[in-house]
Design an enzyme around this catalytic site. Structure first.
Site, PDB file in Angstrom:
ATOM      1  N   ASP A 439       0.860  -1.183   0.000  1.00 60.31           N
ATOM      2  CA  ASP A 439       0.000   0.000   0.000  1.00 60.31           C
ATOM      3  C   ASP A 439       0.898   1.235   0.000  1.00 60.31           C
ATOM      4  O   ASP A 439       1.572   1.520   0.997  1.00 60.31           O
ATOM      5  CB  ASP A 439      -0.904  -0.026   1.237  1.00 60.31           C
ATOM      6  CG  ASP A 439      -1.925   1.107   1.254  1.00 60.31           C
ATOM      7  OD1 ASP A 439      -1.742   2.094   0.518  1.00 60.31           O
ATOM      8  OD2 ASP A 439      -2.907   1.003   2.023  1.00 60.31           O
ATOM      9  N   HIS A 440       0.885   1.967  -1.111  1.00 52.73           N
ATOM     10  CA  HIS A 440       1.826   3.089  -1.257  1.00 52.73           C
ATOM     11  C   HIS A 440       1.447   4.287  -0.393  1.00 52.73           C
ATOM     12  O   HIS A 440       2.231   5.250  -0.311  1.00 52.73           O
ATOM     13  CB  HIS A 440       1.893   3.518  -2.729  1.00 52.73           C
ATOM     14  CG  HIS A 440       3.254   3.992  -3.147  1.00 52.73           C
ATOM     15  ND1 HIS A 440       4.258   4.293  -2.254  1.00 52.73           N
ATOM     16  CD2 HIS A 440       3.791   4.209  -4.371  1.00 52.73           C
ATOM     17  CE1 HIS A 440       5.324   4.684  -2.894  1.00 52.73           C
ATOM     18  NE2 HIS A 440       5.091   4.642  -4.193  1.00 52.73           N
ATOM     19  N   ARG A 441       0.295   4.257   0.257  1.00 52.69           N
ATOM     20  CA  ARG A 441      -0.033   5.342   1.179  1.00 52.69           C
ATOM     21  C   ARG A 441       0.855   5.305   2.417  1.00 52.69           C
ATOM     22  O   ARG A 441       1.182   6.356   2.999  1.00 52.69           O
ATOM     23  CB  ARG A 441      -1.502   5.251   1.615  1.00 52.69           C
ATOM     24  CG  ARG A 441      -2.519   5.474   0.515  1.00 52.69           C
ATOM     25  CD  ARG A 441      -3.931   5.240   1.014  1.00 52.69           C
ATOM     26  NE  ARG A 441      -4.119   3.883   1.511  1.00 52.69           N
ATOM     27  CZ  ARG A 441      -5.257   3.426   2.019  1.00 52.69           C
ATOM     28  NH1 ARG A 441      -6.312   4.245   2.137  1.00 52.69           N
ATOM     29  NH2 ARG A 441      -5.363   2.175   2.436  1.00 52.69           N
TER      30      ARG A 441
END
Length: 469
Positions: A439-441
């Site tokens: 999850d690139h968040r």
């Protein structure tokens, strides 16, 4: 609670998995007339997460089973009635189970008196609910009980059964399980020709309506392209429709939510795992691992756990409500498992705190339980990071989708003998490809790359399981 209600106890469909709203009855282990004890398993149901066996909370004799196998029932709806004092003699039986609101709305009849479907009562208005069909083997009600039941169903008891009235225009007669089947198959009951008694639509009628049209209705094919008929002389079906429900339905929805909520990034690395494969063979002969499942997946799991320990920020979750990143100081390691009911992801609780033998034991139990279809909802909740072993299917790698609420998932590809430069020479080596989606968040490229690189480094030189741990 009346004396009748105290004697005839209704067992309602429980919420067996964190807020689920319905469950399908897979199998009944009891029938009317059977004696049951407190805690005895009476049926198996499938929720959106798993198949679960339900124990009886009462002791006595089964009075009625309100739903057939294959029926989806809302949580809170009574599914079985138990006579807790069968030796007390005849008594007024309780009213049959009332359908859940959604089912009642679906089965509501138009305004006015309608034809009576045997065992379901009449519906004088659009809000009246029909009583459920009595189960075979249940003794007939005493006259007084029948009168009470008739009154509850919205009509007076008659001394003799009257001929059924004609069905209302536009409202086909069908039992709730048949209505549900038609809904699952996308069939409009108004287009189905009934063959049952008094114009009632049966399951066979629905299946017949769902079958493809006879070949004669389609343009005649050219002789060279003629489809071979089945042994009976009828054309073979060209399509099969499978209702989406239970685990498959929940998995599909979860994957859609994950794919369109968390921005996925996937990175790949190909690694020489020859030393790891040799270690697997050595561990199989180790007395400390006797009786345990030892395979490459075990060491991949241990390598990932060590990589997470070295990079703890990857083991986190995104809290949208509070706008926070929640780092987990424990690892509940999920293992994706393919089962006849669909893909499930049970997890090993506190996997990071387990020794290698303990991890092997937990992994073996997890896989065996999943294959038997006995995984509980609790075993599939609370996961933090997951491994999916696509290599068992001969697949090199993939771009796995995150489980909702998790930060990363590692795909372990097939281990194959390939030419590899080893100590300056090209030699055949055991090679695999790993893919890490995150999850690139909350996981940037640097952190994700470190986790993947550390996992690969451990599998290339497994002695790092000791030096880095």
């Amino acid at each position: 609670m009346t004396a009748t209600e105290q004697r005839f106890r209704e067992f309602k469909m429980p919420d067996v998995g964190e807020g689920l709203t319905e469950a399908e009855i897979l199998k009944w282990y009891v029938r009317p007339g059977d004696t049951v004890t407190d805690g005895q398993v009476i049926c198996e149901v499938e929720t959106a997460k798993a198949a679960v066996e339900l124990p009886s909370p009462y002791e006595g004799v089964v009075h009625a089973v309100h739903f057939e196998e294959g029926t989806t029932v809302d949580v809170g709806t009574s599914i079985i009635a138990v006579d807790t004092d069968p030796g007390a003699g005849p008594a007024e039986a309780p009213a049959a189970a009332e359908p859940a609101p959604a089912a009642a709305e679906e089965d509501a009849e138009p305004q006015g008196r309608q034809a009576v479907l045997v065992g379901y009562g009449a519906a004088p208005s659009s809000t009246k609910r029909r009583a459920r069909k009595p189960q075979p083997g249940v003794p007939a009600q005493e006259p007084a009980a029948a009168a009470v039941q008739a009154e509850l169903n919205g009509h007076a008891a008659a001394p003799a059964p009257a001929a059924p009235a004609a069905p209302a225009p536009g409202r086909p007669l069908a039992k709730p399980p048949v209505r549900k089947l038609a809904k699952d198959l996308g069939i409009d009951l108004a287009t189905v020709t009934p063959t049952g008694p008094d114009g009632v639509i049966t399951r066979e009628d629905v299946h017949a309506a769902a079958a493809p049209a006879p070949a004669a209705e389609a343009p005649a094919p050219q002789p060279a392209a003629t489809e071979a008929p089945a042994a009976s002389g009828t054309p073979r079906p060209r399509e099969t429709r499978i209702p989406i429900k239970g685990v498959r339905k929940a998995t599909a929805q979860a994957m859609v939510n994950s794919a369109f909520t968390a921005p996925h990034v996937t990175e790949f690395v190909t690694v020489d795992v020859t030393r790891t494969m040799k270690l697997v063979q050595e561990l199989k002969q180790d007395t400390d691992m006797a009786g345990l499942r030892v395979n490459p997946l075990l060491l991949v799991a241990k390598a990932l756990l060590v990589a997470i320990k070295r990079n703890p920020d990857v083991n986190a979750a995104w809290d949208e409500t509070n706008q926070e990143i929640v780092r987990k100081d424990y690892v509940n390691l999920g293992i994706a498992a393919a089962t006849p009911r669909g893909l499930i992801v049970p997890n090993i609780k506190d996997a990071d705190a387990k020794t290698l033998p303990q991890l092997a034991e937990a992994l073996g139990e997890l896989v065996s339980t999943a294959r038997e279809g006995k995984t509980s909802p609790a075993d599939m909740s609370g996961g933090t990071v997951t491994i999916t072993n696509v290599g068992v299917f001969g697949v090199d790698t993939g771009t796995p989708i995150l489980n909702p609420g998790e930060s990363a998932i590692l795909a372990f590809g097939a281990v194959k003998l390939q030419p590899w430069v080893h100590k300056g020479k090209v030699k055949p080596r055991q090679v695999t490809t790993l893919a890490l989606s995150f999850d690139h968040r909350l996981v940037d490229g640097e952190l994700g790359s470190k986790v993947l690189a550390d996992t690969a480094a451990i599998l290339e030189h497994p002695k790092r399981l000791i030096t880095w741990a």
